[in-house]
Design an enzyme around this catalytic site. Structure first.
Site, mmCIF file in Angstrom:
data_model
loop_
_atom_site.group_PDB
_atom_site.id
_atom_site.type_symbol
_atom_site.label_atom_id
_atom_site.label_comp_id
_atom_site.label_asym_id
_atom_site.label_seq_id
_atom_site.Cartn_x
_atom_site.Cartn_y
_atom_site.Cartn_z
ATOM 1 N N GLY A 1 0.824 -1.208 0.000
ATOM 2 C CA GLY A 1 0.000 0.000 0.000
ATOM 3 C C GLY A 1 0.860 1.261 0.000
ATOM 4 O O GLY A 1 1.130 1.821 -1.058
ATOM 5 N N TYR B 1 4.436 -2.551 -1.874
ATOM 6 C CA TYR B 1 5.088 -1.835 -0.776
ATOM 7 C C TYR B 1 5.605 -2.785 0.299
ATOM 8 O O TYR B 1 6.416 -2.393 1.135
ATOM 9 C CB TYR B 1 4.145 -0.791 -0.161
ATOM 10 C CG TYR B 1 4.892 0.218 0.683
ATOM 11 C CD1 TYR B 1 5.503 1.318 0.081
ATOM 12 C CD2 TYR B 1 5.036 0.055 2.050
ATOM 13 C CE1 TYR B 1 6.234 2.227 0.840
ATOM 14 C CE2 TYR B 1 5.752 0.951 2.814
ATOM 15 C CZ TYR B 1 6.355 2.043 2.205
ATOM 16 O OH TYR B 1 7.082 2.936 2.951
ATOM 17 N N ASP C 1 3.422 -5.501 -15.489
ATOM 18 C CA ASP C 1 3.123 -4.495 -14.466
ATOM 19 C C ASP C 1 3.839 -3.199 -14.800
ATOM 20 O O ASP C 1 5.047 -3.194 -15.033
ATOM 21 C CB ASP C 1 3.582 -5.017 -13.105
ATOM 22 C CG ASP C 1 3.445 -3.989 -11.996
ATOM 23 O OD1 ASP C 1 2.520 -3.159 -12.079
ATOM 24 O OD2 ASP C 1 4.251 -4.032 -11.046
#
Length: 480
Positions: free
Chosen positions: A100, A197, A396
């Site tokens: 996050g 993260y 990604d």
């Protein structure tokens, strides 16, 4: 206040407090204190007896509940522990963390990635993930830090004061207490995994465990290694790789590519400058209505505007079903807000008045500390002898394969086994290179959440990591 029955003396506790680079995880005597409830008795109370929407038989046990990591402020982390399908006593323990910062490991890791219980589009019923990692390990999911998922604090200011250091401290405090509740896993081979993260969380927690074990001279947690995917690692190299990937994939213009490198150079992912944010908005517009976390799969229509703005954020909007479903996060929001689900999972009444969210804006927008690099942590833990793997989905655009390769190159590790393809069922599953102290694996056709887009390949990955072997190579079959 009752002290835990540790098998080392007060002097070792004092040394651990002093040694662990001033982290405040002992503030409020969070590790020394324990609840009045017997830990093993609490484990039985945490056993999940009936899960709403579970319309199929399972052969394994699972548990969920809370571990208080700071008695003074009332910080409590929510966990969901799922034992291995077969013979859990012989299997390692694997912790999974989402990033996050502020995103739920329950909502992402368990419900749409590596866990066995995935959610159907009705938000009410579940289906079994045939490629769940509990095929090969006992899996522990933690919603960390407080304010994420079902985790909470009795001190409201705690939600506004999260950061990397306290997250590592609280996670260590959690594990020390969790092993008291599940003593059968003490001494078991333990690995930490995660993505995004969690590229900060995982090595930082690993470092905390290694230093704690060294300071106390008591291997309280038998950490053997860690593995991170599409991981935030080093701000400079991560940014460099992101912009290069978007440009090479034809997602942004030459001009925007130049401006990104100029205005966002060395910027922090958590606290970037206004000029960097502005050019990121331009890049988002140029990308169009795509999912930057998986550039070749459709976005969830209900989340188009949100996903198109998330280049500034290092968390995923979620996807997956039995066939690819880009709206899985929405299904999770429905499911985990159901009162009967919260009751079954032993969610605290303290949380009951809150809405469950896949990611907390309060946590992410008030993040206090985030180092620009964790490469120094890698050097320390490579020297400590941990098994360290990094993996990347190659579609990604948030933390792309180029970013990870730049970060690994910055470590300047000797190559042990050069770049090569690996295979699954006779097809190229991706590519790999092995270094002295680190293995890098690319997963072909996967986005930011590798286990979401390529669940079978992700299961092959975790099998190789846990066994400490190379990724499988192609074997020619002699037709004669």
């Amino acid at each position: 206040m009752v002290n835990l029955k540790w098998d080392f003396g007060f002097l070792h506790v004092f040394l651990a407090i002093f040694f662990f680079f001033s982290i405040d995880f002992f503030v409020g005597t969070s590790v020394i204190a324990s609840s009045l409830t017997d830990p093993v008795a609490q484990r039985e109370l945490d056993r999940v007896l009936e899960l709403p929407g579970l319309n199929f038989n399972i052969s394994f046990q699972h548990y969920s509940g809370y571990v208080t990591v700071n008695e003074k402020s009332g910080r409590a982390l929510f966990y969901w522990f799922i034992e291995a399908v077969e013979d859990p006593d012989s299997k390692p323990l694997v912790l999974w963390l989402n990033g996050g910062p502020g995103c739920s490991s329950i909502g992402y890791g368990e419900a749409e990635e590596i866990g066995p219980f995935h959610i159907r589009p009705d938000g009410k019923t579940l289906y079994l993930n045939p490629h769940s990692w509990n095929q090969v390990a006992n899996i522990l999911f933690i919603d960390s830090p407080v304010g994420v998922g079902y985790s909470y604090s009795n001190t409201s200011s705690d939600l506004h004061n999260n950061g990397d250091r306290r997250t590592a401290a609280d996670s260590l405090a959690f594990l020390l207490k969790w092993f008291e509740r599940f003593p059968q896993y003490k001494g078991r081979d333990f690995y930490i995994t995660g993505e995004s993260y969690a590229g900060h969380y995982v090595p930082q927690l690993s470092q905390a465990i290694v230093r704690y074990n060294q300071a106390t001279k008591n291997k309280a947690i038998n950490l053997r290694g860690y593995m991170v995917g599409n991981a935030l690692t080093d701000d400079y190299h991560d940014h460099l790789g992101i912009f290069e990937f978007m440009w090479a994939a034809g997602l942004i213009s030459d001009q925007t590519y130049e401006q990104l490198n100029l205005l966002c150079d060395f910027q922090s992912f958590i606290h970037s400058s206004e000029s960097c944010d502005q050019i990121l908005d331009v890049a988002s517009e140029e990308l169009g209505v795509i999912d930057p976390y998986s550039i070749y799969t459709p976005p969830c229509n209900s989340n188009v505007s949100r996903s198109n703005k998330l280049l500034k954020r290092i968390h995923k909007i979620g996807d997956v079903s039995e066939k690819y479903d880009p709206c899985t996060e929405a299904h999770a929001v429905v499911y985990f807000n159901r009162p009967e689900v919260q009751k079954a999972l032993h969610v605290s009444p303290v949380f009951a008045s809150s809405n469950w969210e896949s990611c907390s804006d309060i946590v992410s927008s008030n993040w206090k500390d985030s180092p620009r690099t964790v490469l120094d942590v890698y050097h320390e833990l490579i020297r400590a002898g941990l098994r360290i793997w990094m993996f990347s989905g190659d579609t990604d655009a948030i933390i792309p394969v180029t970013s990870t390769r730049y970060s690994i190159n910055a470590l300047k590790l000797p190559t042990i086994k050069p770049w090569h393809a690996w295979y699954d069922d006779g097809q190229v599953g991706g590519w790999s290179e092995e270094y002295a102290g680190l293995t890098f694996v690319v997963v072909r056709g996967a986005g930011h959440e590798v286990a979401l887009h390529r669940p079978k390949l992700a299961l092959t990955l975790i099998k190789a990591f846990l066994s400490g072997t190379s990724m499988p190579t192609f074997e020619l079959i002699d037709a004669s």
